[in-house]
Scaffold this active site. Structure first.
Site, PDB file in Angstrom:
ATOM      1  N   ASP A  97      -9.432   1.501   6.221  1.00 15.04           N
ATOM      2  CA  ASP A  97      -9.527   1.338   4.770  1.00 15.04           C
ATOM      3  C   ASP A  97     -10.609   2.246   4.193  1.00 15.04           C
ATOM      4  O   ASP A  97     -10.445   2.854   3.132  1.00 15.04           O
ATOM      5  CB  ASP A  97      -9.855  -0.113   4.408  1.00 15.04           C
ATOM      6  CG  ASP A  97      -8.619  -0.985   4.274  1.00 15.04           C
ATOM      7  OD1 ASP A  97      -7.526  -0.533   4.666  1.00 15.04           O
ATOM      8  OD2 ASP A  97      -8.752  -2.120   3.792  1.00 15.04           O
TER       9      ASP A  97
ATOM     10  N   GLU B 134       0.829  -1.193   0.000  1.00 10.28           N
ATOM     11  CA  GLU B 134       0.000   0.000   0.000  1.00 10.28           C
ATOM     12  C   GLU B 134       0.872   1.255   0.000  1.00 10.28           C
ATOM     13  O   GLU B 134       0.760   2.124  -0.868  1.00 10.28           O
ATOM     14  CB  GLU B 134      -0.882  -0.046   1.237  1.00 10.28           C
ATOM     15  CG  GLU B 134      -1.580   1.224   1.655  1.00 10.28           C
ATOM     16  CD  GLU B 134      -2.055   1.066   3.085  1.00 10.28           C
ATOM     17  OE1 GLU B 134      -3.250   0.761   3.263  1.00 10.28           O
ATOM     18  OE2 GLU B 134      -1.244   1.237   4.025  1.00 10.28           O
TER      19      GLU B 134
END
Length: 477
Positions: free
Chosen positions: A356, A104
């Site tokens: 998230d 990420e």
């Protein structure tokens, strides 16, 4: 070929239009849409709404980049160079509080670097990713993917993948190919992007029984009973001590014999959606992984045999956002079924808006800015910004139940920043302006939580300044 793709896109849009309620049937725009891809105009909301000059916004972005990439190593930066190999410099982005590197963050760092023209940082991050994170052991079912978490010394913390990293890697590489041109080996950016995109859709279904390796020469990876203590996570350690709990937590997982794992593509073909993970035993999706703005470009620049799929995926994701967002708050669960039904959180509690989830408002708002194909995205941004503003724009917590009950007390810079990007789609007015003002006045995140907050903060600055763009050629911007 271009005419054929255009016809396919138009027919797909007509089919989707017919499936929508009558009130929504005038909101979809096929083809290239009505956004920045077609107009080449990127809004600078700081200039439009707050009166700051383009030079002021660029200076603010550059200052944030310098702090997060080259500032003080203890309190400010997340980017660290670690020497060289045959391909050149190596560098990682670290989650400082957890003392690891994640796909990420690595892919976010590459995206920031290509957008700002920082080729050394881009190549060094890509080199570290390929050297340490790419899984190459033939007995690992996830081979060809990138291990989502690695210690900063290059040893594994996982032998499985997370699709959001692959998505950002691919898009950053496609932009690099157009900004700098293709080099050789791992710096043939187009070829590397094509490999990632092809693997996401066509990875074979493979089963195996752990422990697995990342590379053939590695020892088998076994998850420790006490996950990696981080000397940087002082706040979590203090909270555990105050609660009389061990730190780091003791989580043995050796009561059962290892079970086989089956890994397949990162997309669900039938639903045309990104999966939560490529392991087939964990179904469903994560709304924050849905990136229709990127899928539109995959459908134009990626492998030809997959372009129609990505065009369909973009349409599906836009519709999914409207189904998965809570009808009153606009909050979106971290994980859900393909039909939008929230999945329980890791602790067994009902699905919730978590870390998230911060990214979803940015995802649909950037899609609206770049493509302007679905006006429902504007309504979603209005809804979520209104809810958060009502909670207190400089105090709202960073986790919620979907119906709006707080699950934390922390007000996070990254969540505020991502919500501000909603202004690219939201109706201009006092609410969207209040978010812009808060983001402009916010200092660059520092300290132990600077990783996720900082990456999202910097990308959000770039988005609302009109400096996060579709890089379509090597012409100077």
């Amino acid at each position: 070929m271009h005419l054929r793709r255009t016809l396919i896109a138009n027919v797909s849009a007509i089919i989707l239009l017919a499936a929508l309620p009558a009130t929504a049937q005038t909101t979809l725009h096929p083809g290239d849409g009505a956004g920045a891809y077609k107009t080449h105009h990127y809004r600078n909301l700081f200039a439009e709404r707050l009166g700051h000059t383009p030079d002021e916004t660029r200076q603010k972005i550059e200052a944030a980049f310098q702090q997060l990439f080259h500032g003080d190593g203890q309190e400010q930066r997340v980017y660290f160079e670690t020497g060289v190999n045959a391909n050149g410099p190596l560098a990682y982005i670290t989650d400082w509080a957890n003392n690891d590197a994640r796909t990420e963050g690595m892919s976010y760092g590459m995206m920031i670097a290509v957008q700002l023209g920082k080729r050394r940082e881009f190549d060094a991050l890509w080199n570290w990713s390929k050297t340490y994170m790419l899984m190459t052991d033939p007995n690992n079912p996830s081979r060809g993917y990138f291990a989502w978490s690695m210690s900063t010394d290059g040893t594994p913390r996982s032998t499985s993948a997370a699709p959001d990293g692959e998505e950002y890697y691919a898009m950053a590489l496609l932009f690099a190919a157009r900004r700098w041109g293709n080099g050789r080996g791992i710096y043939n950016y187009q070829a590397e992007a094509d490999r990632i995109l092809s693997g996401m859709r066509h990875h074979p279904v493979i089963s195996g029984t752990p422990p697995f390796r990342v590379h053939p020469q590695d020892p088998p990876f076994v998850q420790p009973d006490t996950p990696w203590p981080s000397p940087n996570n002082r706040n979590a350690a203090a909270q555990a001590t105050a609660a009389g709990k061990p730190w780091p937590p003791y989580r043995p997982d050796r009561t059962k014999a290892p079970r086989p794992v089956t890994v397949g593509p990162m997309v669900d073909e039938d639903h045309a959606m990104i999966r939560f993970v490529p392991e087939t035993g964990l179904p469903g999706t994560d709304a924050s992984y849905h990136l229709p703005a990127f899928y539109e470009l995959y459908s134009r620049w990626g492998p030809r045999e997959d372009r129609a799929f990505w065009a369909r995926a973009a349409e599906v994701s836009r519709d999914f956002f409207s189904r998965v967002a809570d009808p009153k708050t606009g909050l979106v669960p971290d994980r859900s079924g393909f039909d939008g039904t929230p999945e329980p959180s890791w602790d067994g509690k009902p699905g919730s808006f978590g870390y998230d989830s911060w990214r979803t408002i940015s995802n649909w708002s950037v899609d609206y800015s770049w493509w302007g194909k679905d006006d429902r995205e504007a309504a979603l941004s209005n809804r979520l910004q209104a809810f958060l503003a009502g909670q207190g724009i400089n105090t709202f917590p960073d986790r919620y139940t979907l119906d709006g009950q707080p699950l934390s007390t922390r007000h996070s810079a990254g969540m505020l920043a991502a919500a501000t990007v909603g202004g690219l789609a939201a109706t201009p007015g006092p609410t969207a302006d209040a978010f812009l003002h808060e983001l402009w006045e916010m200092p660059v995140p520092s300290g132990e939580q600077r990783y996720f907050d900082g990456m999202v903060y910097l990308m959000s600055l770039m988005h609302v300044s009109g400096e996060f763009r579709i890089i379509a050629s090597r012409e100077p911007r």
